[in-house]
Scaffold this motif. Structure first.
Motif, PDB file in Angstrom:
ATOM      1  N   ARG A  14      72.820  42.571  49.006  1.00  0.00           N
ATOM      2  CA  ARG A  14      71.416  42.073  49.195  1.00  0.00           C
ATOM      3  C   ARG A  14      70.526  42.321  48.280  1.00  0.00           C
ATOM      4  NH1 ARG A  14      71.699  40.047  54.304  1.00  0.00           N
ATOM      5  NH2 ARG A  14      73.148  40.859  55.843  1.00  0.00           N
ATOM      6  N   THR A  15      69.510  41.236  48.250  1.00  0.00           N
ATOM      7  CA  THR A  15      68.424  41.240  47.461  1.00  0.00           C
ATOM      8  C   THR A  15      67.708  42.581  47.338  1.00  0.00           C
ATOM      9  OG1 THR A  15      67.957  38.898  47.709  1.00  0.00           O
ATOM     10  CG2 THR A  15      66.236  40.166  46.658  1.00  0.00           C
ATOM     11  N   GLY A  16      67.593  43.133  46.320  1.00  0.00           N
ATOM     12  CA  GLY A  16      66.880  44.543  45.951  1.00  0.00           C
ATOM     13  C   GLY A  16      67.907  45.581  46.078  1.00  0.00           C
ATOM     14  N   GLU A  17      69.176  45.475  46.233  1.00  0.00           N
ATOM     15  CA  GLU A  17      70.071  46.588  45.935  1.00  0.00           C
ATOM     16  C   GLU A  17      70.482  46.714  44.528  1.00  0.00           C
ATOM     17  OE1 GLU A  17      73.151  45.089  49.495  1.00  0.00           O
ATOM     18  OE2 GLU A  17      73.566  47.025  48.984  1.00  0.00           O
ATOM     19  N   LYS A  18      70.997  47.941  44.445  1.00  0.00           N
ATOM     20  CA  LYS A  18      71.294  48.286  43.095  1.00  0.00           C
ATOM     21  C   LYS A  18      72.873  48.183  43.175  1.00  0.00           C
ATOM     22  CE  LYS A  18      70.973  51.942  39.456  1.00  0.00           C
ATOM     23  NZ  LYS A  18      70.277  53.370  39.301  1.00  0.00           N
ATOM     24  N   VAL A  19      73.544  47.294  42.093  1.00  0.00           N
ATOM     25  CA  VAL A  19      74.673  46.906  42.129  1.00  0.00           C
ATOM     26  C   VAL A  19      75.465  47.487  40.937  1.00  0.00           C
ATOM     27  CG1 VAL A  19      76.474  44.885  42.055  1.00  0.00           C
ATOM     28  CG2 VAL A  19      74.105  44.911  43.372  1.00  0.00           C
ATOM     29  N   PHE A  20      76.742  48.130  41.016  1.00  0.00           N
ATOM     30  CA  PHE A  20      77.551  48.382  39.775  1.00  0.00           C
ATOM     31  C   PHE A  20      78.696  47.776  39.721  1.00  0.00           C
ATOM     32  CE2 PHE A  20      75.101  52.474  38.915  1.00  0.00           C
ATOM     33  CZ  PHE A  20      74.534  52.680  40.112  1.00  0.00           C
ATOM     34  N   LEU A  21      78.915  47.433  38.607  1.00  0.00           N
ATOM     35  CA  LEU A  21      80.233  46.498  38.208  1.00  0.00           C
ATOM     36  C   LEU A  21      80.909  47.458  37.234  1.00  0.00           C
ATOM     37  CD1 LEU A  21      79.047  42.683  38.031  1.00  0.00           C
ATOM     38  CD2 LEU A  21      79.757  44.283  40.021  1.00  0.00           C
ATOM     39  N   GLU A  22      81.941  47.701  37.527  1.00  0.00           N
ATOM     40  CA  GLU A  22      82.999  48.688  36.652  1.00  0.00           C
ATOM     41  C   GLU A  22      84.151  47.734  35.857  1.00  0.00           C
ATOM     42  OE1 GLU A  22      80.662  51.921  37.854  1.00  0.00           O
ATOM     43  OE2 GLU A  22      82.468  51.768  36.251  1.00  0.00           O
ATOM     44  N   CYS A  23      84.266  48.001  34.568  1.00  0.00           N
ATOM     45  CA  CYS A  23      85.189  47.488  33.920  1.00  0.00           C
ATOM     46  C   CYS A  23      86.049  48.676  33.154  1.00  0.00           C
ATOM     47  CB  CYS A  23      84.625  46.532  32.740  1.00  0.00           C
ATOM     48  SG  CYS A  23      86.002  45.676  31.741  1.00  0.00           S
ATOM     49  N   VAL A  24      87.417  48.546  33.194  1.00  0.00           N
ATOM     50  CA  VAL A  24      88.071  49.301  32.553  1.00  0.00           C
ATOM     51  C   VAL A  24      89.197  48.880  31.739  1.00  0.00           C
ATOM     52  CG1 VAL A  24      89.597  51.382  32.895  1.00  0.00           C
ATOM     53  CG2 VAL A  24      88.007  51.156  34.327  1.00  0.00           C
ATOM     54  N   GLN A  25      89.598  49.391  30.263  1.00  0.00           N
ATOM     55  CA  GLN A  25      90.466  48.599  29.546  1.00  0.00           C
ATOM     56  C   GLN A  25      91.485  49.713  28.985  1.00  0.00           C
ATOM     57  OE1 GLN A  25      90.557  49.360  26.018  1.00  0.00           O
ATOM     58  NE2 GLN A  25      88.539  50.286  25.763  1.00  0.00           N
ATOM     59  N   ASP A  26      92.522  49.508  29.024  1.00  0.00           N
ATOM     60  CA  ASP A  26      93.544  50.510  28.645  1.00  0.00           C
ATOM     61  C   ASP A  26      94.397  50.573  27.303  1.00  0.00           C
ATOM     62  OD1 ASP A  26      96.600  49.376  30.639  1.00  0.00           O
ATOM     63  OD2 ASP A  26      95.407  48.390  28.587  1.00  0.00           O
ATOM     64  N   MET A  27      93.718  49.782  26.421  1.00  0.00           N
ATOM     65  CA  MET A  27      94.244  49.705  25.024  1.00  0.00           C
ATOM     66  C   MET A  27      93.447  50.189  24.031  1.00  0.00           C
ATOM     67  SD  MET A  27      97.094  48.412  24.798  1.00  0.00           S
ATOM     68  CE  MET A  27      97.385  47.800  22.885  1.00  0.00           C
ATOM     69  N   ASP A  28      92.509  51.256  24.207  1.00  0.00           N
ATOM     70  CA  ASP A  28      91.705  51.953  23.190  1.00  0.00           C
ATOM     71  C   ASP A  28      91.009  50.949  22.428  1.00  0.00           C
ATOM     72  OD1 ASP A  28      92.290  54.201  20.674  1.00  0.00           O
ATOM     73  OD2 ASP A  28      90.894  54.586  22.470  1.00  0.00           O
ATOM     74  N   HIS A  29      90.262  50.150  22.956  1.00  0.00           N
ATOM     75  CA  HIS A  29      89.508  48.981  22.334  1.00  0.00           C
ATOM     76  C   HIS A  29      88.035  49.619  22.153  1.00  0.00           C
ATOM     77  CE1 HIS A  29      91.833  45.108  23.236  1.00  0.00           C
ATOM     78  NE2 HIS A  29      92.383  45.981  22.269  1.00  0.00           N
ATOM     79  N   GLU A  30      87.451  49.235  20.833  1.00  0.00           N
ATOM     80  CA  GLU A  30      86.165  50.013  20.495  1.00  0.00           C
ATOM     81  C   GLU A  30      85.046  49.262  21.144  1.00  0.00           C
ATOM     82  OE1 GLU A  30      88.009  52.706  18.044  1.00  0.00           O
ATOM     83  OE2 GLU A  30      85.891  52.382  18.085  1.00  0.00           O
ATOM     84  N   ASN A  31      85.300  47.777  21.334  1.00  0.00           N
ATOM     85  CA  ASN A  31      84.397  46.902  21.840  1.00  0.00           C
ATOM     86  C   ASN A  31      84.624  46.274  23.348  1.00  0.00           C
ATOM     87  OD1 ASN A  31      83.363  46.937  18.992  1.00  0.00           O
ATOM     88  ND2 ASN A  31      84.976  45.424  18.833  1.00  0.00           N
ATOM     89  N   MET A  32      83.555  46.571  23.840  1.00  0.00           N
ATOM     90  CA  MET A  32      83.518  45.821  25.335  1.00  0.00           C
ATOM     91  C   MET A  32      82.282  44.969  25.544  1.00  0.00           C
ATOM     92  SD  MET A  32      85.223  49.157  27.515  1.00  0.00           S
ATOM     93  CE  MET A  32      85.702  47.950  29.109  1.00  0.00           C
ATOM     94  N   PHE A  33      82.402  43.966  26.323  1.00  0.00           N
ATOM     95  CA  PHE A  33      81.413  43.041  26.628  1.00  0.00           C
ATOM     96  C   PHE A  33      81.412  42.803  28.116  1.00  0.00           C
ATOM     97  CE2 PHE A  33      81.652  41.841  22.326  1.00  0.00           C
ATOM     98  CZ  PHE A  33      82.733  42.149  21.724  1.00  0.00           C
ATOM     99  N   TRP A  34      80.099  42.325  28.605  1.00  0.00           N
ATOM    100  CA  TRP A  34      79.875  41.817  29.848  1.00  0.00           C
ATOM    101  C   TRP A  34      79.345  40.300  29.548  1.00  0.00           C
ATOM    102  CZ3 TRP A  34      81.526  42.861  34.575  1.00  0.00           C
ATOM    103  CH2 TRP A  34      82.024  44.027  34.773  1.00  0.00           C
TER     104      TRP A  34
END
Lengths: 114, 111
Positions: A14-34
């Motif tokens: 709903r409008t005004g809520e705080k939202v968390f989107l999680e991302c996990v990678q399993d290859m020991d990568h240095e860089n992550m992007f949204w």
């Protein structure tokens, strides 16, 4: 094979809520992007991180923040969700900027803000 | 800022026809990557081009990087229904961490 997972495939908030989107990678990568993906607009970079606790703004950071406390995890936070943040959110990771920097994408989270 | 323009936005072909999508950058690129996104899926890496004038082939797909490293193309010979999807180019400038994506070309194939 590189695996990038995202916490939810579909999310309704709903409008005004705080939202968390999680991302996990399993290859020991240095860089992550949204990214967010909208029809006719392609993929637009929101934030990226090139190391733990390091982050840089992308092209459309307004209304978003990120957190990278561990190398494998990169979180996107919507402090106060708004209807114009309804979109497909894609997380990606890559090994390094100077080497093989192919980006590997997660399956995406389709967020609807009512 | 850096922009990557991609055309056409949509392309509908009959199965067996050829297809080409083009990318143009406002700045010189250090490399360009191509991704394919199937309907309902996520972008998947196809190939990376690094050298000026480079041409690479993957079966029926031919990728080119321009001499000035500002443009690129993807050509599919004799399209099949499995080629359906959106094709994105993504350019990288210097040692920048970022990729700048084009808006993509949606390919549909009529069997």
């Amino acid at each position: 094979d590189v695996k990038v997972t995202q916490s939810s495939r579909y999310l309704v908030k709903r409008t005004g809520e705080k939202v968390f989107l999680e991302c996990v990678q399993d290859m020991d990568h240095e860089n992550m992007f949204w990214y967010r993906q909208d029809p006719g607009l392609g993929l637009r970079l929101i934030y990226f991180s090139y190391d733990v606790k390091m982050k840089e703004k992308g092209d459309i950071p307004e209304g978003y923040s990120v957190s990278r406390e561990k190398k494998e995890r990169f979180s996107l936070i919507l402090e106060s969700a708004s209807t114009n943040q309804t979109s497909m959110y894609l997380c990606a990771s890559s090994l390094s900027p100077t080497g093989a920097d192919t980006q590997y994408f997660g399956p995406g989270t389709r967020l609807t803000v009512l | 800022g850096q922009q990557v323009m991609q055309i056409p936005q949509y392309q509908h072909v009959q199965e067996g026809e050829d297809f080409t999508t083009y990318c143009n950058s406002s700045t010189t690129l250090s490399n360009i990557q191509w991704y394919k996104q199937r309907p309902g899926g996520h972008p998947v890496f196809l190939i990376q081009l690094v050298k000026s004038g480079e041409v690479k082939k993957q079966k029926r797909l031919t990728f080119q990087f321009g001499e000035a490293k500002k443009n690129s193309s993807l050509h599919i010979t004799a399209t099949q229904t499995t080629d359906v999807g959106t094709y994105f180019c993504a350019g990288k400038r210097g040692s920048n961490y970022k990729l700048t994506f084009g808006k993509g070309t949606l390919l549909t194939v009529n069997p």
